[in-house]
Scaffold this motif. Structure first.
Motif, short mmCIF file in Angstrom:
data_model
loop_
_atom_site.label_atom_id
_atom_site.label_comp_id
_atom_site.label_asym_id
_atom_site.label_seq_id
_atom_site.Cartn_x
_atom_site.Cartn_y
_atom_site.Cartn_z
N LEU A 171 48.81 36.65 34.20
CA LEU A 171 50.23 36.80 33.90
C LEU A 171 50.61 38.27 33.78
N VAL A 172 49.71 39.10 33.26
CA VAL A 172 50.01 40.53 33.15
C VAL A 172 50.16 41.16 34.53
N ILE A 173 49.22 40.86 35.42
CA ILE A 173 49.29 41.42 36.78
C ILE A 173 50.49 40.85 37.53
N LEU A 174 50.80 39.59 37.30
CA LEU A 174 51.89 38.95 38.04
C LEU A 174 53.25 39.45 37.59
N HIS A 183 46.05 52.85 37.66
CA HIS A 183 44.59 52.93 37.74
C HIS A 183 44.05 53.59 36.48
N PRO A 184 42.94 53.09 35.88
CA PRO A 184 42.05 51.99 36.32
C PRO A 184 42.33 50.67 35.63
N TRP A 185 43.45 50.56 34.88
CA TRP A 185 43.70 49.34 34.13
C TRP A 185 43.94 48.15 35.04
N ASN A 186 44.47 48.39 36.23
CA ASN A 186 44.67 47.28 37.15
C ASN A 186 43.33 46.70 37.61
N VAL A 304 45.88 45.75 44.49
CA VAL A 304 45.31 44.81 43.52
C VAL A 304 46.04 43.47 43.59
N PHE A 305 47.35 43.51 43.68
CA PHE A 305 48.13 42.28 43.78
C PHE A 305 47.85 41.55 45.08
N ALA A 306 47.70 42.29 46.18
CA ALA A 306 47.40 41.68 47.47
C ALA A 306 46.01 41.04 47.47
N ALA A 307 45.02 41.73 46.90
CA ALA A 307 43.68 41.16 46.83
C ALA A 307 43.64 39.92 45.94
N LEU A 308 44.42 39.93 44.85
CA LEU A 308 44.48 38.77 43.97
C LEU A 308 45.08 37.56 44.67
N ASN A 309 46.13 37.76 45.45
CA ASN A 309 46.74 36.64 46.17
C ASN A 309 45.77 36.02 47.18
N LEU A 310 45.09 36.86 47.95
CA LEU A 310 44.13 36.34 48.92
C LEU A 310 42.97 35.64 48.23
N TYR A 311 42.51 36.21 47.12
CA TYR A 311 41.38 35.62 46.39
C TYR A 311 41.73 34.23 45.86
N LEU A 312 42.89 34.09 45.24
CA LEU A 312 43.29 32.80 44.70
C LEU A 312 43.52 31.77 45.81
#
Length: 330
Positions: A171-174, A183-186, A304-312
């Motif tokens: 939820l924080v990233i979204l 960076h580097p908290w993301n 980071v957001f793009a990698a998260l979408n592909l990963y999920l």
């Protein structure tokens, strides 16, 4: 006057012509901060050359006005009158010179720049590869180690703990755009999310037979590789269907709630098949968001957001395929 190797006469200092403006001296003083000197032609262009490569002078040649010429008093040769011009002081911050592409190739914050786009795609897939490697490690441990399987079956509450740990950074990233670019908290948030999701996937895999898990992994790899390569090569814009896919996802969620109260093996297979198809389409859309030449695109800072979408997307495809294969065997 000097003579070159070809025999033609070259005039070092042509005589002054009355009535024709001469260019100012190169050493002329220019006031500081006055601007950039710009040469502005005020006369007609030179006429085109003839078949022998010599300029064609005379009235009305190819629509050009007559060009005056001069005769050297020593040799009698003719040479062309200089083109009249004037010098104006332009804006210091503006220049008509062609841009320096060697120094400006990385200027521009969007994905229109090919170098920025390649770097962005490389970074996204590097992060995605690390996430999938961690998840595969968890799945292998929970699948092949019987003691871990026994622990998970006796302590199902650990799954819900992992779900809560996953939900907070997700939820924080979204929702926090500035946080996921910092960076580097993301990367720290993404690492916590990946560990929590990997644990949940491992717990779910422990309830299935080993051959079913391996079969689901193989089908997932084949499907995701095909979809990603096709999405990167095709000219069709899948991002224009993002709204339709979101509506289908909402409908699928309500259908899943219905399946909870009206549990049926056929309905569960239909639900799993629809879920796998929808997230396969989401994988195609999220892949094309990296290209920058479609209807929708991401900022280069959103790796980071793009990698998260592909990963999920890949994880959900694997889980739905695992569910289909497990229900198919009964």
């Amino acid at each position: 006057m000097a003579q070159n190797k070809s025999g033609y006469t070259r005039f070092e200092n042509p005589p002054h012509v009355s009535g024709v403006d001469q260019p100012p001296a190169y050493e002329a003083a220019v006031p500081p901060n006055a601007g950039v000197p710009v040469v502005i032609p005020i006369g007609p262009p030179y006429p085109p050359p003839n078949a022998f490569g010599n300029p064609m002078y005379g009235p009305g040649v190819c629509g050009y006005p007559a060009q005056p010429y001069m005769t050297d008093p020593h040799s009698g040769g003719a040479y062309e009158q200089p083109l009249p011009y004037e010098v104006a002081m332009g804006d210091p911050g503006h220049s008509d010179a062609p841009p320096d592409y060697d120094n400006e190739q990385f200027i521009g914050s969007g994905l229109d720049n090919k170098a920025v786009r390649r770097l962005f795609i490389r970074k996204v897939f590097a992060v995605l590869s690390l996430q999938l490697a961690v998840t595969c490690g968890f799945v292998a441990v929970f699948t092949f180690e019987p003691h871990v399987k026994l622990f998970v079956m006796n302590n199902v509450w650990t799954y819900w703990v992992g779900y809560m740990v996953f939900l907070v950074p997700y939820l924080v990233i979204l929702c926090c755009g500035d946080f996921r670019r910092k960076h580097p908290w993301n990367l720290v948030s993404l690492s916590i999310l990946t560990l929590a999701m990997s644990y949940m996937v491992g717990v779910i895999s422990s309830f299935y037979d080993t051959d079913i898990v391996m079969m689901a992994i193989g089908i997932t790899v084949l499907v995701c590789f095909t979809v990603i390569v096709f999405s990167l090569q095709t000219k069709y814009d899948f991002t224009s269907c993002y709204g339709v896919l979101f509506v289908c996802l909402i409908v699928m969620m309500f259908f899943g709630i219905l399946c909870i109260f009206m549990y049926n093996r056929i309905l569960d297979l239909i639900y799993s098949t629809v879920g796998a198809l929808i997230f396969t389409c989401f994988l195609a859309v999220d892949t094309q968001l990296l290209l920058g030449n479609k209807n929708l695109s991401l900022s280069p800072e959103e790796y980071v957001f793009a990698a998260l979408n592909l990963y999920l997307d890949i994880i959900y495809i694997f889980l739905y395929l695992l569910r289909i294969l497990g229900r198919g065997r009964g």
